[in-house]
Design a protein around this motif. Sequence first.
Motif, PDB file in Angstrom:
ATOM      1  N   HIS A  17       0.824  -1.219   0.000  1.00  0.00           N
ATOM      2  CA  HIS A  17       0.000   0.000   0.000  1.00  0.00           C
ATOM      3  C   HIS A  17       0.857   1.269   0.000  1.00  0.00           C
ATOM      4  N   ASN A  18       2.133   1.148   0.370  1.00  0.00           N
ATOM      5  CA  ASN A  18       3.034   2.295   0.333  1.00  0.00           C
ATOM      6  C   ASN A  18       3.677   2.506  -1.037  1.00  0.00           C
ATOM      7  N   VAL A  19       3.487   1.563  -1.946  1.00  0.00           N
ATOM      8  CA  VAL A  19       4.170   1.589  -3.237  1.00  0.00           C
ATOM      9  C   VAL A  19       3.208   1.711  -4.409  1.00  0.00           C
ATOM     10  N   PHE A  20       2.044   1.046  -4.324  1.00  0.00           N
ATOM     11  CA  PHE A  20       1.150   0.951  -5.468  1.00  0.00           C
ATOM     12  C   PHE A  20      -0.152   1.710  -5.254  1.00  0.00           C
ATOM     13  N   ARG A  21      -0.690   2.223  -6.359  1.00  0.00           N
ATOM     14  CA  ARG A  21      -2.055   2.727  -6.379  1.00  0.00           C
ATOM     15  C   ARG A  21      -2.819   1.916  -7.414  1.00  0.00           C
ATOM     16  N   THR A  22      -4.124   1.920  -7.311  1.00  0.00           N
ATOM     17  CA  THR A  22      -4.958   1.174  -8.249  1.00  0.00           C
ATOM     18  C   THR A  22      -5.545   2.115  -9.283  1.00  0.00           C
ATOM     19  N   ASP A  23      -5.318   1.796 -10.556  1.00  0.00           N
ATOM     20  CA  ASP A  23      -5.870   2.554 -11.679  1.00  0.00           C
ATOM     21  C   ASP A  23      -6.834   1.668 -12.465  1.00  0.00           C
ATOM     22  N   ILE A  24      -7.655   2.302 -13.276  1.00  0.00           N
ATOM     23  CA  ILE A  24      -8.507   1.574 -14.212  1.00  0.00           C
ATOM     24  C   ILE A  24      -7.899   1.740 -15.603  1.00  0.00           C
ATOM     25  N   ASN A  25      -7.547   0.633 -16.239  1.00  0.00           N
ATOM     26  CA  ASN A  25      -6.898   0.705 -17.547  1.00  0.00           C
ATOM     27  C   ASN A  25      -7.916   0.911 -18.666  1.00  0.00           C
ATOM     28  N   ASP A  26      -7.420   0.936 -19.916  1.00  0.00           N
ATOM     29  CA  ASP A  26      -8.290   1.191 -21.070  1.00  0.00           C
ATOM     30  C   ASP A  26      -9.360   0.125 -21.253  1.00  0.00           C
ATOM     31  N   LYS A  27      -9.129  -1.041 -20.699  1.00  0.00           N
ATOM     32  CA  LYS A  27     -10.097  -2.129 -20.808  1.00  0.00           C
ATOM     33  C   LYS A  27     -11.115  -2.123 -19.673  1.00  0.00           C
ATOM     34  N   GLY A  28     -10.997  -1.113 -18.803  1.00  0.00           N
ATOM     35  CA  GLY A  28     -11.914  -1.034 -17.672  1.00  0.00           C
ATOM     36  C   GLY A  28     -11.538  -1.959 -16.537  1.00  0.00           C
ATOM     37  N   GLU A  29     -10.300  -2.449 -16.565  1.00  0.00           N
ATOM     38  CA  GLU A  29      -9.845  -3.377 -15.537  1.00  0.00           C
ATOM     39  C   GLU A  29      -8.983  -2.647 -14.513  1.00  0.00           C
ATOM     40  N   ALA A  30      -9.068  -3.097 -13.275  1.00  0.00           N
ATOM     41  CA  ALA A  30      -8.247  -2.508 -12.221  1.00  0.00           C
ATOM     42  C   ALA A  30      -6.821  -3.048 -12.326  1.00  0.00           C
ATOM     43  N   GLU A  31      -5.848  -2.156 -12.193  1.00  0.00           N
ATOM     44  CA  GLU A  31      -4.454  -2.588 -12.216  1.00  0.00           C
ATOM     45  C   GLU A  31      -3.655  -1.737 -11.242  1.00  0.00           C
ATOM     46  N   SER A  32      -2.586  -2.323 -10.721  1.00  0.00           N
ATOM     47  CA  SER A  32      -1.736  -1.620  -9.770  1.00  0.00           C
ATOM     48  C   SER A  32      -0.542  -1.009 -10.491  1.00  0.00           C
ATOM     49  N   VAL A  33      -0.227   0.232 -10.162  1.00  0.00           N
ATOM     50  CA  VAL A  33       0.936   0.913 -10.739  1.00  0.00           C
ATOM     51  C   VAL A  33       1.745   1.535  -9.609  1.00  0.00           C
ATOM     52  N   VAL A  34       3.048   1.641  -9.834  1.00  0.00           N
ATOM     53  CA  VAL A  34       3.914   2.271  -8.841  1.00  0.00           C
ATOM     54  C   VAL A  34       3.618   3.767  -8.793  1.00  0.00           C
ATOM     55  N   ASP A  35       3.451   4.286  -7.596  1.00  0.00           N
ATOM     56  CA  ASP A  35       3.156   5.709  -7.401  1.00  0.00           C
ATOM     57  C   ASP A  35       3.952   6.197  -6.201  1.00  0.00           C
ATOM     58  N   PHE A  36       4.967   7.027  -6.438  1.00  0.00           N
ATOM     59  CA  PHE A  36       5.787   7.545  -5.347  1.00  0.00           C
ATOM     60  C   PHE A  36       4.957   8.338  -4.342  1.00  0.00           C
ATOM     61  N   GLY A  37       3.843   8.881  -4.823  1.00  0.00           N
ATOM     62  CA  GLY A  37       3.002   9.701  -3.964  1.00  0.00           C
ATOM     63  C   GLY A  37       2.238   8.932  -2.910  1.00  0.00           C
ATOM     64  N   MET A  38       2.212   7.603  -2.993  1.00  0.00           N
ATOM     65  CA  MET A  38       1.531   6.829  -1.962  1.00  0.00           C
ATOM     66  C   MET A  38       2.263   6.930  -0.626  1.00  0.00           C
ATOM     67  N   ALA A  39       3.586   6.896  -0.674  1.00  0.00           N
ATOM     68  CA  ALA A  39       4.379   7.005   0.554  1.00  0.00           C
ATOM     69  C   ALA A  39       4.809   8.439   0.822  1.00  0.00           C
ATOM     70  N   VAL A  40       5.027   9.203  -0.278  1.00  0.00           N
ATOM     71  CA  VAL A  40       5.493  10.587  -0.137  1.00  0.00           C
ATOM     72  C   VAL A  40       4.597  11.478  -0.995  1.00  0.00           C
ATOM     73  N   PRO A  41       3.412  11.819  -0.493  1.00  0.00           N
ATOM     74  CA  PRO A  41       2.474  12.624  -1.294  1.00  0.00           C
ATOM     75  C   PRO A  41       2.920  14.073  -1.442  1.00  0.00           C
ATOM     76  N   MET A  42       2.715  14.618  -2.643  1.00  0.00           N
ATOM     77  CA  MET A  42       3.067  16.016  -2.891  1.00  0.00           C
ATOM     78  C   MET A  42       1.897  16.929  -2.529  1.00  0.00           C
ATOM     79  N   PRO A  43       2.145  18.004  -1.801  1.00  0.00           N
ATOM     80  CA  PRO A  43       1.070  18.957  -1.504  1.00  0.00           C
ATOM     81  C   PRO A  43       0.481  19.522  -2.803  1.00  0.00           C
ATOM     82  N   PRO A  44      -0.844  19.610  -2.918  1.00  0.00           N
ATOM     83  CA  PRO A  44      -1.489  20.073  -4.160  1.00  0.00           C
ATOM     84  C   PRO A  44      -1.041  21.451  -4.621  1.00  0.00           C
ATOM     85  N   SER A  45      -0.676  22.324  -3.689  1.00  0.00           N
ATOM     86  CA  SER A  45      -0.289  23.681  -4.054  1.00  0.00           C
ATOM     87  C   SER A  45       0.944  23.708  -4.960  1.00  0.00           C
ATOM     88  N   LEU A  46       1.752  22.645  -4.937  1.00  0.00           N
ATOM     89  CA  LEU A  46       2.967  22.604  -5.736  1.00  0.00           C
ATOM     90  C   LEU A  46       2.707  22.234  -7.188  1.00  0.00           C
TER      91      LEU A  46
END
Length: 230
Positions: A17-46
């Motif tokens: 859960h600290n490494v992956f987020r779940t996206d919906i791909n072009d086929k409408g299927e759920a898939e996990s992708v690496v997202d640095f922001g899961m562990a180190v989220p960037m403030p929206p103002s940036l």
Amino acid sequence: MPNWVTNHMRVSRKDAHNVFRTDINDKGEAESVVDFGMAVPMPPSLDITSSSLNEQSLYYFLSEKLTLCKEEVVRKIERLGVTVKRLFDNRYNDNWFDEVINRTGGYTDTLSEQEQEEFFADGKRILFNILNYGAPTWYEWHLEHWGCKWNACNSEISEDESDEEDIIVYFETPWGPPTEWCQALAKLGVDFYLDWEEEQGYRGEIYGYDGEYGEEELPFREDGEEEEDE
């Protein structure tokens, strides 16, 4: 185009859960992708465009729409500290600050009254970001907190169902590995091992275990050289 780095990572399933987020791909299927922001989220103002206009909008704000003289603005910058001052530094141009002033005047002369207000607001937001997050835009913040310009690209998970403890994932980053992100993972107690290789042949390994962090450079790989079996 950047030099791309291929990252091969093994991470414990309990820490996924600290490494992956779940996206919906072009086929409408759920898939996990690496997202640095899961562990180190960037403030929206940036989430603001990084460009040479950042210095100009900040100067426009600090100068109160060019109503303050250069010396008054310089005193403001000195009081605000080194992070603000650094934005106006340019090692290739000793006269950069004066150039920023001239460019700010020339650029704002082309703007409508509403656009000038928006430009003023951009400068205020940049100063807020610097004072609160140590960076004016996403670009500087990514480098400081993730270690690379962009988030993970082209991630691909190779799950071994027989491995009940770890997940293996491949992803790419521009110019270098996500060193600062890996340091943050280790501080969170995430157990992982990552080996990386830049397309020119530079490579290394990074690991975190039981809260400890380590990294090592590996021997440069020449073109066509195969990795030796250990």
